[in-house]
Design a protein around this motif. Sequence first.
Motif: not given
Length: 222
Positions: A19-26, A88-90, A124-125
């Motif tokens: 999840s964190l990787r997806a957020f960090l890319r965004d 949390a969106r990711f 949120r998560h």
Amino acid sequence: MVDAVLFDLDETLLDRTKSLRAFLRDQFERHADHLGHVRSDEWCARFLVLDKRGHVHKSVVYPNILAEFGGRVEHADILLADYRARCARFAQPFDGMGAVLKELRARGLALGIVTNGETEFQSRHVEALELDGLVDTVLISEREGLRKPDAALFLRAATACRTQPSRCLFVGDNPVADVLGAHAAGMSTAWFHGTAEWPTDAPSNPGASIDHLSQVLALARP
């Protein structure tokens, strides 16, 4: 024989790293002009190292990573606010999470989450994974004024599930905060280890070891 199954959140129900990787890319794409001379993959990889599986607060991680890559250190507060608001969106669960929780509930077991962290961020998560509709209680360290491995937090969770610690199974990824903490409070335990290794300087694992949430079903017999 158990009446309740309690879970850690990060790296147990929530696949935090994915999840964190997806957020960090965004986040990188939206703030790239302020981050210095670095590629997206380098930024994500270094962030995860500095983050140490969530044990280093992001108010420390962001200034450090910006300084390392020649970014605007004064942009750290903006990145931190963005992290708190959007991460949390990711949120992505581990495989089988929903099915396992539904099966445990169908068996008549009480379910709970016991997590360290900030109340709003963790809430949120929980909502993003729709866990608020699958468990009976959620205890977050900031709101409770207690942190794992404090036995008092585990005992509070057992009380919230209307049972005794000896009738609880605790599932978590952190050997000390989750497994040894819950064991010291009188609970049976399951270490959701993933790719992690048990610390050589810690007491030995007192309970089961699992690498998929579905394995909890064999351990939780009402």
